[in-house]
Structure formats: structure tokens, C-alpha cells
Design a protein around this motif. Structure first.
Motif: not given
Length: 443
Positions: A13-14, A17-18, A153, A156-157, A159-160
Motif C-alpha cells: 500500500l502507498s 492508499d492508506t 491492492k 485499495a483501488h 477504496q481510492n
């Protein structure tokens, strides 16, 4: 050898992302429901804004406190791990046991509210039944579970995307409301309660609306260069939240007035109707659904990492340590958390009662976890990373504010507070049983 490999979490995670996880853990449905409760408790415009600003400042101090804890002690399931390492695993399990029940039921409740808002957009009136709401909520949870099952990932995508849409919707609703909606001229309500008790009651829903940022510590092993980036993610996410909350509350007050806010249980819907007319219902329905979905997804991303840390201590079966090397998903942990969401979906109570149970249990737990900063500093664990300004005064002030809110909830809803205490205490025999079954302890 395969067992060891399957239990290794790789950082994927970047910072962005976090930060988006932090944003959506905080911005669920609280900002669309709690302003009415805050306005009713505050009774005046000045106290209404003072409560939101004061709670925002305290929450920022809390975010900085947890930023330093996360920087000093970045690991999978950090919310559990730091208490286990600074105090003892028994206390850590008791706190996280109550968090697991609360987070699962809370995510299900948010999914239901999102479903209730979305149904009028998609279904004719005769189809908007309790069964339809259940079907929509469960479908939302299952889709998000599937996306997260496909990979950390991908989760996370997702989520973004949800967080980005949520930010656009909140900013758009607030700005367009200020520009387009006619102001409702209402007088200040007449109140006889002294300002002190009114402010204390108003702060409870404010803290609920600002809560959730602390749980991102569970992703300490998933974030690249966590010692440096976790503080940036937590601080950036919370600064965004506070700014958007104040903007939206300013729009609420300018258009509806404090009396109008207090009388509007669904205050965002009232603002949307004043801004967009009949189409306003559809606009706010989509906004709340996106916000609810983002919160549920953020909860799904981080909660299984807490199970990972507990399994490391032998409290949960070793199956919770298995991490798919390709997707970085704890498949057993994800399925287990899915069950804690789906099963309570049939037995949830009202939002207001859920709020008081959640905020009491949450503030007590957060206060204990926040206190580990003093232990980490004394032991010089993780020196050289991020440090909160104003130590030790600001962290101590933050903890005192949390305990003050918990005390206020106890006076307002003693039965719910006692239920939270009982749930925390039941974690002790469960911890002993888990250690006996999965770790071989006989003491």
C-alpha cells in the motif's frame, strides 16, 4: 517452509492508499446523521460550531498521537500488537475482542443505512421492504468481500475510487448548497440548560463522527516504509476529514439554521432538497450510499490484520496467519470478519443506541491504546521517527478528553455502557481458552 511463506505480509500500500483508508474509516454515515444530534444538544449556533471545532482539534491531536505510535511500532494488527507488547496480550485481546464485535456490527449497520438510501433511487415504492433492504445490504457486503478477496491492492483501488467520489460529493453538496439554496431564517432555540452540560452532550456525537482513524494502525505491515509514511497518511487523512466536516456543517447552518438542523434527522437530505429541489433526494441518496460503502470497504481492509496479530500470540488458530502470497489476503480472516458483519445484520437496533454503545467502548479502548505512547517513549522503542509536538501534555489531554466523553456516555446510557464493559471483560476467559486450545497453555 510453505507455512512460513504463507504467513509473510508484504508491503504493497502507498501513502495515498492508506490516507484514503483513514478518510473512509472516519467518514461513514456519521456526518449525514450526527449534526442533528449535535444541534439538538448544543442549542445555539456558537456552541454547535464550538463542539465541531473542539472535537476536530482533539481528534487531530489523537491522530498525531497514533501517528507516532504507528511510526514507532509499525506491524500487522498494530492496534492489538502495541497493547500486547507494552502491557500484555490478555488486555490487548480483551480490547480487540470488543472492537471485533463493534466493527462487524457497525459495518453491517452502515451497510443497511446505505441500502435504505439507495432503494428509493432504484426501486418503486411497493418494492421498498425490509427484505429488500436486507438484500441490498448483504449484496453490498458480499461484493466488497469478494473484491477484497481478489487482492489487497484491488481492495485499495476500490477504496481510492469510493473515497474520491465521496470527497467530490461532500464538497459539491456543501458548495452548491451555499451558492444555490435559499437560506431558512429561523430563530435560535430557547434553552435553559447551562452551556457546560450541553457542550458535553454535543461532543459525544462529534467524537463519533470523527472516530475511526486509529484503526489504520492494523495496516502497519502493508504500508511501504511505514515508519515515515504512516504519520503522513493518518495526518493527511484527518486534516481532509476536519476540513470537509467544517465546510459541510457551515453549509447546514447557513441554509437550515441550528433549529432546522436539530429538526432534520436526515440533515443532508434537507440540505440537498433545499439545493436541488425534487432531485435532491436522489443526489443525497447516492452520496450516503457511496459514503457507507467506503466505510464498509475500509473496515474490511484493516480488520483481518488484527486477527493476524492475535494468531501470532496463539489466541486464534494458526489458520489466521495464512496470507496468500499473490493477493496478500488472509482468506480465513476475511471470511471470519465477513461472518461478524453478516450475522448481526439481522439483529441491529437503532442508530442512536448504536452510537452510544460504540462511542463508550471505543473511547475507553482508544484511551488505553493511546497510553502506550508513554511506554514506547520510556523504553525508547522506535526512536528517530515521527514525534508529536507538545509531548506529554497534548497526548495526556487527548486521553483525558476521551475518558471525559466515556464518563458522559455512562451518565446518559448506563445500561449500554455496562454492556460494553461486560463485553470487554468476557474477553479474559476467551483469551485463556484460546491460549489453551491453540497455544497449548495449561497454566
Amino acid at each position: 517452509m510453505a507455512e512460513a511463506a504463507s504467513g509473510q505480509i508484504q508491503a504493497r500500500l502507498s501513502t495515498f492508499d492508506t490516507a484514503m483508508v483513514v478518510f473512509s474509516l472516519v467518514v461513514g454515515i456519521g456526518i449525514f446523521r450526527t449534526p442533528a444530534i449535535v444541534a439538538g444538544a448544543a442549542g445555539s449556533t456558537d456552541l454547535f460550531f464550538f463542539a465541531w471545532i473542539a472535537a476536530g482539534l482533539v481528534s487531530l491531536i489523537g491522530a498525531l498521537t497514533f501517528a507516532e505510535i504507528g511510526s514507532r511500532h509499525p506491524c500487522a494488527g498494530g492496534y492489538y500488537r502495541v497493547v500486547a507488547d507494552c502491557y500484555q496480550p490478555t488486555l490487548a485481546f480483551m480490547l480487540n475482542w470488543s472492537q471485533t464485535l463493534m466493527q462487524g456490527a457497525g459495518a453491517a449497520g452502515v451497510a443497511f443505512i446505505g441500502a435504505d438510501y439507495l432503494m428509493p433511487v432504484l426501486l418503486p415504492p411497493e418494492w421498498r421492504t425490509a427484505h429488500a433492504s436486507l438484500a441490498f445490504a448483504c449484496a453490498t457486503m458480499l461484493i466488497l468481500l469478494f473484491l477484497n478477496y481478489r487482492g489487497v491492492k484491488l481492495g485499495a483501488h476500490t477504496q481510492n475510487l469510493l473515497s474520491g467520489l465521496k470527497i467530490v460529493m461532500i464538497v459539491g453538496l456543501a458548495v452548491l448548497g451555499l451558492l444555490l439554496a435559499q437560506r431558512v431564517h429561523t430563530s435560535e432555540p430557547v434553552v435553559v440548560t447551562p452551556p457546560g452540560p450541553r457542550l458535553a452532550s454535543a461532543l459525544i456525537p462529534c467524537f463519533y463522527a470523527y472516530g475511526g482513524y486509529h484503526m489504520v494502525m492494523n495496516l502497519g505491515a502493508d504500508l511501504k516504509n511505514a515508519r515515515r509514511r504512516l504519520p503522513l497518511a493518518i495526518t493527511g487523512g484527518m486534516l481532509t476529514v476536519v476540513a470537509l466536516y467544517l465546510l459541510l456543517n457551515f453549509a447546514y447552518q447557513r441554509v437550515l439554521g441550528v433549529s432546522g438542523i436539530a429538526q432534520s434527522k436526515l440533515v443532508a437530505a434537507a440540505l440537498s432538497r433545499a439545493t436541488f429541489g425534487p432531485a435532491g433526494e436522489a443526489v443525497i441518496s447516492i452520496a450516503v450510499f457511496l459514503s457507507a460503502t467506503g466505510f464498509v470497504n475500509a473496515t474490511i481492509i484493516q480488520m483481518p490484520r488484527s486477527f493476524y496479530a492475535m494468531a501470532q500470540d496463539g489466541v486464534l488458530p494458526r489458520a489466521f496467519l495464512r496470507v496468500n502470497p499473490d493477493t496478500q489476503v488472509q482468506e480465513v480472516g476475511l471470511v471470519f470478519f465477513g461472518a461478524t458483519m453478516l450475522l448481526p445484520a439481522f439483529v441491529l437496533g437503532s442508530f442512536e443506541r448504536l452510537l452510544n454503545y460504540v462511542i463508550f467502548t471505543d473511547t475507553v479502548t482508544i484511551a488505553v491504546v493511546a497510553s502506550t505512547l508513554f511506554v514506547l517513549r520510556r523504553r525508547r522503542i522506535g526512536d528517530g521517527g515521527f514525534q508529536i509536538w507538545g509531548y506529554p501534555i497534548l497526548p495526556a489531554l487527548y486521553i483525558l478528553c476521551l475518558l471525559g466523553v466515556a464518563a458522559r456516555v455512562f451518565t446518559l446510557e448506563p445500561n449500554l455502557a455496562l454492556t460494553g464493559i461486560i463485553i470487554i471483560l468476557t474477553g479474559w476467559p476467551l483469551f485463556r481458552l484460546g491460549r489453551r486450545l491453540f497455544h497449548g497453555d495449561t497454566a
